[in-house]
Every structure is written in structure tokens, then in C-alpha cells.
Scaffold this active site. Structure first.
Site, mmCIF file in Angstrom:
data_model
loop_
_atom_site.group_PDB
_atom_site.id
_atom_site.type_symbol
_atom_site.label_atom_id
_atom_site.label_comp_id
_atom_site.label_asym_id
_atom_site.label_seq_id
_atom_site.Cartn_x
_atom_site.Cartn_y
_atom_site.Cartn_z
ATOM 1 N N ASN A 162 0.867 -1.176 0.000
ATOM 2 C CA ASN A 162 0.000 0.000 0.000
ATOM 3 C C ASN A 162 0.899 1.221 0.000
ATOM 4 O OD1 ASN A 162 -2.881 -1.063 0.372
ATOM 5 N ND2 ASN A 162 -1.692 -2.186 1.905
ATOM 6 N N GLU A 163 1.108 1.737 -1.194
ATOM 7 C CA GLU A 163 2.037 2.845 -1.363
ATOM 8 C C GLU A 163 1.368 4.157 -0.936
ATOM 9 O OE1 GLU A 163 4.955 2.087 -1.770
ATOM 10 O OE2 GLU A 163 5.402 0.845 -3.501
ATOM 11 N N PRO A 164 2.166 5.226 -0.768
ATOM 12 C CA PRO A 164 1.587 6.516 -0.408
ATOM 13 C C PRO A 164 0.414 6.862 -1.333
ATOM 14 C CG PRO A 164 3.951 6.647 -0.338
ATOM 15 C CD PRO A 164 3.631 5.276 -0.854
ATOM 16 N N SER A 166 -2.574 5.487 -0.653
ATOM 17 C CA SER A 166 -3.572 4.440 -0.403
ATOM 18 C C SER A 166 -4.541 4.920 0.679
ATOM 19 C CB SER A 166 -2.894 3.163 0.105
ATOM 20 O OG SER A 166 -2.014 2.659 -0.868
ATOM 21 N N THR A 181 10.179 2.320 -3.977
ATOM 22 C CA THR A 181 10.061 0.905 -3.632
ATOM 23 C C THR A 181 10.807 0.071 -4.668
ATOM 24 O OG1 THR A 181 7.889 1.314 -2.675
ATOM 25 C CG2 THR A 181 8.386 -0.962 -3.263
#
Ligand code: F6R
Length: 441
Positions: A162-164, A166, A181
Site C-alpha cells: 500500500n504505497e503513499p 492508499s 520501492t
């Protein structure tokens, strides 16, 4: 297993934290918590539903779980596990697959039934992903939800993938990976960023937050800033780990490195009466200077008082005197004569004056650390006639992407051609390197 601090009450920290001497101690504590839960659920007649993570961080937890299985009879017969994520696309037998990782790190070594293992499938057709994700979440719900969710944290605050950006209510889905990432993952892909998948399937924040218990692990200084933001910052979709503040049974297990930026560790005087000694005074004054953006010699009594350092003033006198003391200490660590100045009174300097010429050994963990971090000092040591050696501690090859290496040799080949320089040897190096890199696994 000694837990050295538990600081639930500190207001700065919006998530409870346990700090351990090292990652091994912390991992053992987590593994024991998981073991107890597995046993308790079994006695109550339930399966234990674990949410598991991959990456470097949880490896030591899996190692301890395997030991508990082998030496202390911990059984995984009644465990059902759901992994957080998998790269997409990804074949399960690839070196970088999280399926392969989980079998190698845990499942091959314990008695968990194969049908109880769920890991997102990186081989699905794009059109099948949505249904697959819905079914994955339904399976978790059908088992009563996740009992224990293990998490790591990305430098950008991701949990799972869950990347920034999300949302707290995000579902399991296909996610574009953040560039940061992918860069961190490049080492696993032979240093080739282009080989790191652009997407991953990840459990959403919503399911993670529905777990009954969440433990996030972080080791080492490189995680310290992310840990601080997650624990002390605002809940922010641009930093998904901060969502854990919304959970009433989430906890961070840290080693000392990962805890370094937490305010209660960085500035303990804000929370308790400390025994002021010179190292602590130096730390407090340099922190103060950084936080009020003033040179040390310009700090005032008011700066000290406004920033929780009034008891330092009470014990040690005026800001003026403390400033000078700290400034002098720092100043004496800096010298134009890093090997010591011949015939000088260097009692207050970092290096003794005699013997005048020394043998120096520079430890450079990575080739170029010596030049980048202390090139000037290195040069002076040589200029001042010392016998200087460097110990490189790694070849550094994984930090250089393969295409970069090829690009540089390619450049030399072109350069030699253009300027009529004999080129056979370079061309042969280029061809050998190219063949090697194409075939390497
Ligand atoms: C892996 C995962 C990721 C990692 C995180 C930290 O399943 O969900 O969020 O936990 O990227 O990775 P490491 O542990 O390698 O630093």
C-alpha cells in the site's frame, strides 16, 4: 529475552512501542507471541489466522518459529496463513517471488498444511485479478478475519504494498509500485531496475486494519525516520503506516537503530529527569541548535527554556557558558592535521601529535565511501606524509545497476574509436561483460 523499554504512556507516541537491544531479541519476542496465540486458539478449538509479510525484516521471526517447531514441538497444523503481497507479474518459482520466499523461509520447515497457505498469485491474467482479490478477502472473512498481522515498513511508509496515496478503506488490489520501492527492490533483481515489476498485488489497508492484532517490525537506522513519522506524525494517506494509529491493538517492535529518531530516545530530557553528563549535554545542545536553526554560540537562555532544557540551565549556569563549552568540544574534533600536528600541544585534539608519521587505515564499507565521506581528510593524510591504507568491505557491485556498468564500458569503446586509441582489449571486456550480464541469474 529482555525488553528494555515500553513507552506506551508517552504522548508523542500514538502507537505503543517496544524497543529491544537488537533485532534477534525482538524477533524472538514476536515469534513467542505468535506461538502462544497458535496454542491458545488451538485449545479453544479454532484455527489461528496469520497475516504474513516478506522482505528482510521478518526473516528472523520465521527462523525462531522454525526453531520453536523443531525444538519445542510448536505445531502449525491449525494455522491458516495469508500473505500480504506478491509482485505482478511473477512466477512462483522465480528467485524474487514471495511464494518462493515464504516456502524457503518458513513453510518448507514447519507442518502447516499446504491447503492452509494463501499467497497472492502473480501469474493471473489482468482481467482475473479483481475477482481473485475479492475471493481472497472473502476467504479471510470466512475464517473470522486475521488474528495476527505481521508487518514491515517501507522507507516511504508503505505497509504491504500500500504505497503513499492508499486510502484507509482500500481493498486488496493491483497497485503501481512507487519508484522508491522499485529502487530499494532492485538489489534483489540483480541490480537491474528495469527488471523490477511495476506492479504488485497487495492486501488493502482496510483488511490490515481489521486484523485483531498487528505487530510492525523495523530494524536499523535506515528505518528510523519512517518509524518516527508513523508513530509521531499525523494519520496521513501519504504515509500509510500512520493508519496503524487508528488501530487499538497495534504495536511496533523495534531494535535500537530503528528507534533512534523517536523523540523519547532522541530527547529523553523532555520526558524524564536525566543525569546530565557531557555526551548528553552535547547531544541536547546540538539538537537544540538544529531544531531552532541557530548556531550553537547564538543559543539563548530562552531557547533552552522554551525547548525543555531549563533543568540543564539550572544545573550548569547560563546558556552562554554551556554554548562555549559544547562549541569548544566540537571544535576540538575538527583539525587540519587529522594525523596530529608535529610538535604541537594536541592534548585537546582528536589525534596525538607523536609519533609524527602514522600508519592509517581507512575503513570504507563501500568503495567510494572513503572519497565521498572523507576525501579531503584522506588527501591531507597523504599530503602530510602518513602511510595511508584503505580497506574496502564490499565490492559494491550490487549498488551499480548492470545497464550503468555496460553504458560506461560502451562509452569507453566509443571514446577510443573516436580518438583512434587501440581498442581491442576494451571491446573484449565489453563483450565479456555483456555476455555475463545477459546470462547471470
Ligand atoms: C512485504 C511487504 C513490505 C515490506 C517492506 C519492508 O511483504 O509487505 O511492506 O514489509 O517493504 O521490507 P524489508 O523488510 O525488506 O525492509
Amino acid at each position: 529475552m529482555e525488553e528494555i523499554r515500553s513507552k506506551k504512556k508517552i504522548v508523542h507516541e500514538k502507537i505503543p512501542v517496544k524497543v529491544y537491544n537488537d533485532s534477534e531479541e525482538a524477533s524472538k519476542a514476536v515469534a513467542h507471541e505468535i506461538a502462544l496465540l497458535i496454542k491458545r486458539k488451538k485449545t479453544e478449538g479454532w484455527a489461528c489466522v496469520l497475516g504474513l509479510a516478506t522482505g528482510t525484516t521478518p526473516k528472523s521471526v520465521y527462523k525462531e518459529l522454525i526453531r520453536l517447531h523443531r525444538e519445542e514441538g510448536l505445531s502449525f497444523q491449525h494455522v491458516v496463513s495469508f500473505n500480504l503481497d506478491e509482485y505482478y507479474p511473477m512466477q512462483p518459482d522465480s528467485l524474487q517471488s514471495y511464494v518462493r520466499f515464504m516456502y524457503e523461509q518458513l513453510f518448507n520447515h514447519v507442518d502447516i498444511p499446504k491447503e492452509n497457505i494463501f499467497i497472492p498469485d502473480g501469474t493471473l491474467l489482468p482481467e482475473a485479478v479483481k475477482k481473485y482479490c475479492e475471493a481472497y478477502e472473502e476467504k479471510i472473512d470466512a475464517l473470522g478475519g486475521i488474528d495476527f498481522q505481521l508487518l514491515g515498513i517501507g522507507g516511504n511508509g508503505h505497509i504491504g504494498f500500500n504505497e503513499p496515496g492508499s486510502l484507509a478503506g482500500s481493498k486488496m488490489r493491483l497497485m503501481m509500485l512507487d519508484q522508491s520501492t522499485r529502487v530499494s527492490a532492485a538489489a534483489e533483481f540483480g541490480g537491474q531496475l528495469s527488471k523490477v515489476p511495476r506492479k504488485a498485488i497487495t492486501l488493502g489497508v482496510e483488511k490490515i486494519l481489521q486484523a485483531k492484532r498487528i505487530v510492525l517490525l523495523a530494524w536499523g537506522e535506515k528505518k528510523a525516520t519512517a518509524v518516527k513519522s508513523a508513530i509521531e506524525g499525523h494519520v496521513d494517506e501519504n504515509f500509510p503506516a500512520s493508519y496503524l494509529q487508528l488501530h487499538d491493538n497495534a504495536e511496533f517492535y523495534l531494535d535500537e537503530g530503528a528507534a533512534l529518531e523517536l523523540t523519547h530516545i532522541k530527547s529523553p530530557w523532555l520526558f524524564e529527569n536525566v543525569n546530565w553528563n557531557m555526551p548528553l549535554i552535547k547531544k541536547a545542545v546540538t539538537n537544540l541548535s538544529l531544531s531552532v536553526s541557530k548556531p550553537i554560540l547564538k543559543l539563548t537562555n530562552k531557547d533552552y527554556n522554551d525547548n525543555g532544557l531549563s533543568d540543564l540551565l539550572a544545573g550548569y549556569g547560563d546558556a552562554y557558558d554551556i554554548n562555549i563549552e559544547v562549541f569548544n568540544q566540537l571544535q576540538h574534533t575538527i583539525t587540519g592535521w587529522p594525523g596530529g600536528k608535529p610538535d604541537a600541544d594536541d592534548t585537546l585534539r582528536p589525534e596525538r601529535a607523536k609519533p609524527e608519521k602514522k600508519r592509517c587505515l581507512i575503513f570504507s564499507p563501500h568503495p567510494d565511501d572513503d572519497i565521498i565521506s572523507m576525501g579531503g581528510t584522506f588527501q591531507r593524510l597523504v599530503d602530510q606524509g602518513h602511510d595511508v591504507h584503505v580497506a574496502y568491505q564490499t565490492s559494491g557491485n550490487i549498488a551499480v545497476a548492470d545497464d550503468e556498468a555496460l553504458r560506461f564500458i560502451d562509452f569507453v569503446v566509443d571514446f577510443n574509436n573516436k580518438f583512434g586509441i587501440i581498442n581491442e582489449e576494451t571491446i573484449s571486456i565489453y563483450n565479456k561483460a555483456k555476455a555475463f550480464l545477459e546470462n547471470k541469474r
